[in-house]
Design an enzyme around this catalytic site. Structure first.
Site, PDB file in Angstrom:
ATOM      1  N   HIS A 139      -5.506   5.766   1.525  1.00 49.92           N
ATOM      2  CA  HIS A 139      -4.233   5.200   0.825  1.00 49.92           C
ATOM      3  C   HIS A 139      -3.242   6.354   1.312  1.00 49.92           C
ATOM      4  O   HIS A 139      -3.450   7.622   1.185  1.00 49.92           O
ATOM      5  CB  HIS A 139      -4.293   5.100  -0.536  1.00 49.92           C
ATOM      6  CG  HIS A 139      -3.166   4.397  -1.156  1.00 49.92           C
ATOM      7  ND1 HIS A 139      -1.890   4.672  -1.425  1.00 49.92           N
ATOM      8  CD2 HIS A 139      -3.311   2.992  -1.477  1.00 49.92           C
ATOM      9  CE1 HIS A 139      -1.293   3.803  -1.707  1.00 49.92           C
ATOM     10  NE2 HIS A 139      -2.130   2.504  -1.985  1.00 49.92           N
ATOM     11  N   HIS A 140      -1.802   5.810   1.576  1.00 48.57           N
ATOM     12  CA  HIS A 140      -0.804   6.820   1.971  1.00 48.57           C
ATOM     13  C   HIS A 140      -0.435   7.701   0.712  1.00 48.57           C
ATOM     14  O   HIS A 140       0.288   8.853   1.013  1.00 48.57           O
ATOM     15  CB  HIS A 140       0.446   6.044   2.394  1.00 48.57           C
ATOM     16  CG  HIS A 140       1.214   6.610   3.354  1.00 48.57           C
ATOM     17  ND1 HIS A 140       1.381   7.993   3.665  1.00 48.57           N
ATOM     18  CD2 HIS A 140       2.015   6.211   4.436  1.00 48.57           C
ATOM     19  CE1 HIS A 140       2.230   8.313   4.307  1.00 48.57           C
ATOM     20  NE2 HIS A 140       2.411   7.252   5.020  1.00 48.57           N
ATOM     21  N   CYS A 141      -0.693   7.673  -0.349  1.00 46.55           N
ATOM     22  CA  CYS A 141      -0.489   8.335  -1.658  1.00 46.55           C
ATOM     23  C   CYS A 141      -1.289   9.653  -1.407  1.00 46.55           C
ATOM     24  O   CYS A 141      -1.151  10.508  -1.973  1.00 46.55           O
ATOM     25  CB  CYS A 141      -0.548   7.826  -2.751  1.00 46.55           C
ATOM     26  SG  CYS A 141      -2.486   7.341  -3.524  1.00 46.55           S
TER      27      CYS A 141
END
Length: 499
Positions: A139-141
């Site tokens: 995930h980009h987070c």
């Protein structure tokens, strides 16, 4: 205790029924030199178990605050079983590039389960020539482009023989606060939110001329210049061009499906063009993208008469933050000369434009992305982000697409004894950033491209990849035997026709 930053949380809030906010990569492997002559799921699981401690992003899961009153926290998953994150599929014969891209696009469409660490790996067997592929998404987070490459590097070796990795001494686990601590933090940040908003507005005022849409507002440049003079932040900075994105087929609401294409360009050719023109490698990459987008739009009689606007992510991760989970990125927003018919002129203008953008960034690093994410309370951004993104795509897109170039190692690497032949990165599509994303990664003498699209916007994504390769051929053809690009005036007349 680690809490997501406002920017990290923004990647969570951007997810919707049509947006999956993870970044990924597709590694093409040759297992011929491995001991077993194959890469198996069991081998990959064993490797992960030995080295997962080297990749913090793979060990953490989210701990959310009730009712999204505050940004989530990271907490170490005590029950992590990497086997549950590793999947395997075999393509039907013949197992060609088109089949692989179709399978990868299907996997990329699916969002990650937020109830466990936010990553998956898919081993894909049955490729032509005995090759194997590994698709991995996080995930980009949790990661950006650079930290994503570093996460993958934890699994790689310099030789077919895997290195021995010692287990570290036990360290305190990353844990989230309890319910009372979360709510206390949410209340404290709510009280401070008005001050935080005013601070963000003040910081953003100095950067109005670097922000898409805002830079086109009447008086925006004068306000930015005056604010910089008052604050003393970058008073002598170059003026940037207008950043108004034209309407293109790339822009508008996106759907849930994805298409993917990939390919490689010799890095030596890119460097040769760069040397002959006095440009940088990244200038050539941006020019190739501009040329490919121009060709694709011309085929559909949809080429705007002014440049497209691209967002270019920039890594700002420092040495002291190498192991920090989350994003350490900023962004440069720049025109790309899709409106110029002459390839040589496109390269010249692209190099000049990027030089100005880099000078501006060096003098005043664009922090508006993080400040914009911090302006509203967490509960509001959690509810409103996806809706705001969709409305922006319908009314006036701030950019046309994202183009990203991540530097990588220039030597062969190995995974489970198999040689990594290429690594094609993949990123995120959102309503606000457009229905196509071009990302490339330099590795072992190649520039490996990954192009992701929404079929509602760009269905024939392989055609766009073909235009990239044609653009490289076009630039190479203009290099004289002495190794210089031919002057603009000596190009064939058909290449000098205005756009």
């Amino acid at each position: 205790m680690r809490q997501l930053t406002a920017l990290d949380a923004q990647f969570l809030h951007a997810e919707s029924a049509t947006t999956a906010a993870h970044v990924a990569g597709l590694a093409i492997l040759d297992p011929a030199c491995s001991r077993a002559g194959a890469v198996t799921r069991e081998c990959l699981i064993g490797l992960l178990r030995e080295r997962v401690h080297l990749a913090p992003a793979l060990r953490l899961r989210l701990a959310t605050v009730p009712f999204d009153l505050d940004r989530p926290y990271w907490t170490e998953d005590p029950d992590l079983d990497v086997a549950g994150h590793v999947h395997e599929v075999t393509l039907t014969a013949p197992g060609d590039d088109a089949q692989l891209a179709e399978e990868v696009a299907r996997i990329h469409e699916r969002r990650l389960d937020r109830g466990r660490p936010l990553w998956e790996m898919h081993l894909i067997q049955g490729l032509t020539g005995g090759r194997v592929a590994l698709y991995a998404k996080v995930h980009h987070c949790a990661i950006d482009g650079v930290s994503g490459a570093e996460t993958l590097a934890a699994l790689l070796d310099l030789t077919p023989e895997p290195r021995v990795v010692e287990r570290p001494a036990p360290t305190p686990r990353t844990t989230a606060p309890g319910l009372a601590g979360m709510l206390a933090g949410a209340v404290a940040r709510s009280v401070m939110q008005p001050a935080r908003t005013l601070y963000s507005l003040g910081r953003m005022a100095t950067e109005l001329d670097t922000m898409p849409l805002a830079s086109a507002l009447p008086g925006a440049r004068q306000v930015a210049a005056a604010t910089r003079m008052i604050t003393g932040r970058g008073r002598e900075l170059p003026e940037l061009p207008m950043l108004t994105a034209p309407r293109t087929p790339f822009n508008g609401p996106i759907g849930p499906e994805r298409r993917f294409s990939y390919g490689s360009i010799p890095l030596a050719d890119v460097k040769r063009v760069a040397r002959s023109s006095g440009a940088s490698v990244n200038d050539v990459v941006m020019t190739l993208c501009a040329s490919a987008l121009r060709a694709w739009l011309r085929e559909r009689d949809a080429l705007p008469d002014r440049p497209l606007i691209a967002a270019v992510p920039v890594a700002v991760r420092t040495a002291s933050a190498q192991d920090v989970v989350g994003n350490q990125i900023s962004v440069m927003v720049t025109p790309i000369p899709t409106d110029l018919a002459c390839p040589r002129e496109r390269l010249r203008v692209m190099a000049r434009t990027m030089h100005t953008a880099k000078r501006r960034f060096a003098g005043s690093p664009a922090g508006w992305l993080g400040e914009l994410s911090s302006m509203l309370p967490a509960a509001v951004t959690a509810l409103a982000t996806s809706t705001v993104f969709r409305l922006a795509s319908i009314m006036l897109p701030p950019i046309n697409l994202i183009v990203s170039n991540v530097p990588g190692p220039q030597l062969p690497l190995y995974l489970c004894g198999a040689r990594v032949l290429a690594y094609h990165p993949m990123s995120v599509l959102t309503d606000v950033s457009g229905g196509v994303n071009i990302t490339c990664f330099s590795y072992d003498g190649s520039l490996d491209f990954g192009i992701l699209s929404c079929p509602d916007r760009v269905a024939d994504v392989w055609r766009l990849m073909g235009h990239l390769q044609e653009a490289m051929d076009e630039l190479m053809e203009q290099i004289e035997p002495a190794g210089r690009l031919t002057p603009v005036g000596s190009l064939p007349a058909r290449q000098m026709v205005p756009a």
